[in-house]
Design an enzyme around this catalytic site. Structure first.
Site, PDB file in Angstrom:
ATOM      1  N   ASN A  88      34.275   0.266  -6.095  1.00  0.00           N
ATOM      2  CA  ASN A  88      33.070   0.915  -6.610  1.00  0.00           C
ATOM      3  C   ASN A  88      32.174  -0.032  -7.400  1.00  0.00           C
ATOM      4  O   ASN A  88      30.960   0.179  -7.459  1.00  0.00           O
ATOM      5  CB  ASN A  88      33.479   2.092  -7.503  1.00  0.00           C
ATOM      6  CG  ASN A  88      32.327   2.627  -8.316  1.00  0.00           C
ATOM      7  OD1 ASN A  88      31.445   3.307  -7.799  1.00  0.00           O
ATOM      8  ND2 ASN A  88      32.314   2.306  -9.604  1.00  0.00           N
ATOM      9  N   TYR A 168      19.250  -5.888  -3.485  1.00  0.00           N
ATOM     10  CA  TYR A 168      20.283  -4.846  -3.494  1.00  0.00           C
ATOM     11  C   TYR A 168      20.543  -4.279  -2.098  1.00  0.00           C
ATOM     12  O   TYR A 168      21.699  -4.207  -1.660  1.00  0.00           O
ATOM     13  CB  TYR A 168      19.866  -3.731  -4.447  1.00  0.00           C
ATOM     14  CG  TYR A 168      20.830  -2.561  -4.476  1.00  0.00           C
ATOM     15  CD1 TYR A 168      22.069  -2.682  -5.088  1.00  0.00           C
ATOM     16  CD2 TYR A 168      20.505  -1.349  -3.876  1.00  0.00           C
ATOM     17  CE1 TYR A 168      22.959  -1.618  -5.113  1.00  0.00           C
ATOM     18  CE2 TYR A 168      21.384  -0.279  -3.909  1.00  0.00           C
ATOM     19  CZ  TYR A 168      22.613  -0.424  -4.522  1.00  0.00           C
ATOM     20  OH  TYR A 168      23.486   0.627  -4.538  1.00  0.00           O
ATOM     21  N   LYS A 172      24.102  -4.270   0.411  1.00  0.00           N
ATOM     22  CA  LYS A 172      24.838  -3.113   0.904  1.00  0.00           C
ATOM     23  C   LYS A 172      24.941  -3.122   2.433  1.00  0.00           C
ATOM     24  O   LYS A 172      25.944  -2.666   2.992  1.00  0.00           O
ATOM     25  CB  LYS A 172      24.188  -1.823   0.395  1.00  0.00           C
ATOM     26  CG  LYS A 172      24.310  -1.644  -1.115  1.00  0.00           C
ATOM     27  CD  LYS A 172      25.767  -1.674  -1.591  1.00  0.00           C
ATOM     28  CE  LYS A 172      25.902  -1.336  -3.062  1.00  0.00           C
ATOM     29  NZ  LYS A 172      27.316  -1.346  -3.504  1.00  0.00           N
ATOM     30  N   ASP A 204      23.505   4.908 -15.809  1.00  0.00           N
ATOM     31  CA  ASP A 204      22.797   3.794 -16.428  1.00  0.00           C
ATOM     32  C   ASP A 204      22.457   2.708 -15.418  1.00  0.00           C
ATOM     33  O   ASP A 204      21.628   1.838 -15.680  1.00  0.00           O
ATOM     34  CB  ASP A 204      23.590   3.223 -17.600  1.00  0.00           C
ATOM     35  CG  ASP A 204      24.935   2.648 -17.214  1.00  0.00           C
ATOM     36  OD1 ASP A 204      25.330   2.764 -16.034  1.00  0.00           O
ATOM     37  OD2 ASP A 204      25.604   2.075 -18.089  1.00  0.00           O
TER      38      ASP A 204
END
Length: 245
Positions: A88, A168, A172, A204
């Protein structure tokens, strides 16, 4: 040897990772809380135990070879095997105005940092834990990704894809591709390897912007972590079902 099923969740001291750990704990798993920060890890373990979970802390920095090796040794000493690994832990990288990451102005050091955590870190942890997973009767690996990693959805003009995220999102996509290769390599074993999207969850990680709670985001990972034997492997899921690559 511990007869309870054993799970390890990386980045489990807060947010979605903490809720995945809580959900597995509620199902009777003994859950390792993988986290770098000692105080946050201890607080997360205490909170999980207060909620009735059998939780234990696992010092773990997914970017550090020695830390990962020591985490594997800790799990081996405690249980002699690992039934569930949930990768995770992840980072977004620096975000510009409107949460964008401009590919024409990317900081390559930042790109390397994100890939080190989101991709290489997953591979580092998975490879270290594989001998323990092979000792399980029904081992499961779940990698936490994002719909932003779907090339099909990112290139579909009919799908709202949000801002350009040139650091990002590709990390992924890379993670998704790696997951497929693990599933192929382990196809002749009992290890099921899948990737999940928790959706836009208010944590957050994103400044608490999002319509979903961490518990809602954790649900799909918990489902894939507890698949019955013969379940899918090498696939990409969210709450609605399978996601295209």
């Amino acid at each position: 040897m511990n007869e309870k099923k054993i799970a390890l969740v990386t980045g489990a001291n807060k947010g979605i990772g903490h809720e995945i750990a809580a959900g597995l704990g509620a199902l009777g798993y003994s859950v390792g809380v993988g986290a770098r920060d000692r105080d946050r890890r201890a607080a997360a373990v205490e909170k999980l135990r207060a909620g009735g979970a059998d939780a234990f802390g696992v010092p773990l920095d997914v970017t550090d070879d020695q830390s990962v090796a020591e985490a594997a040794e800790l799990v081996e000493r405690r249980a002699g095997r690992l039934d569930v690994l949930v990768n995770n832990a992840g980072i977004s990288g620096e975000l510009g105005p409107g949460w964008a990451q401009d590919p024409t102005a990317v900081d390559f050091g930042e790109l390397r940092r994100v890939v080190e955590t989101n991709v290489i870190g997953v591979m580092r942890v998975t490879n270290a834990m594989l001998p323990l997973l092979r000792c399980s009767a029904s081992p499961r690996v779940v990698n936490v990704s994002s719909r932003l990693g779907s090339l099909t959805l990112q290139t579909d003009p009919g799908v709202e894809t949000g801002p350009v995220m040139a650091v990002y999102a590709p990390s992924k996509s890379f993670l998704n591709a790696v997951t497929v290769q693990y599933a192929r390599q382990l196809a002749d074993t009992d290890i099921l390897v899948n990737v999940v999207c928790p959706g836009l969850v208010a944590t957050d990680f994103n400044g608490f912007h999002g319509p979903r709670t961490p518990g809602q985001g954790a649900a799909v990972a918990i489902r894939l972590a507890t698949l019955p034997d013969g379940g899918p492997s090498g696939a990409f899921f969210d709450d609605g079902g399978e996601i295209p690559w």
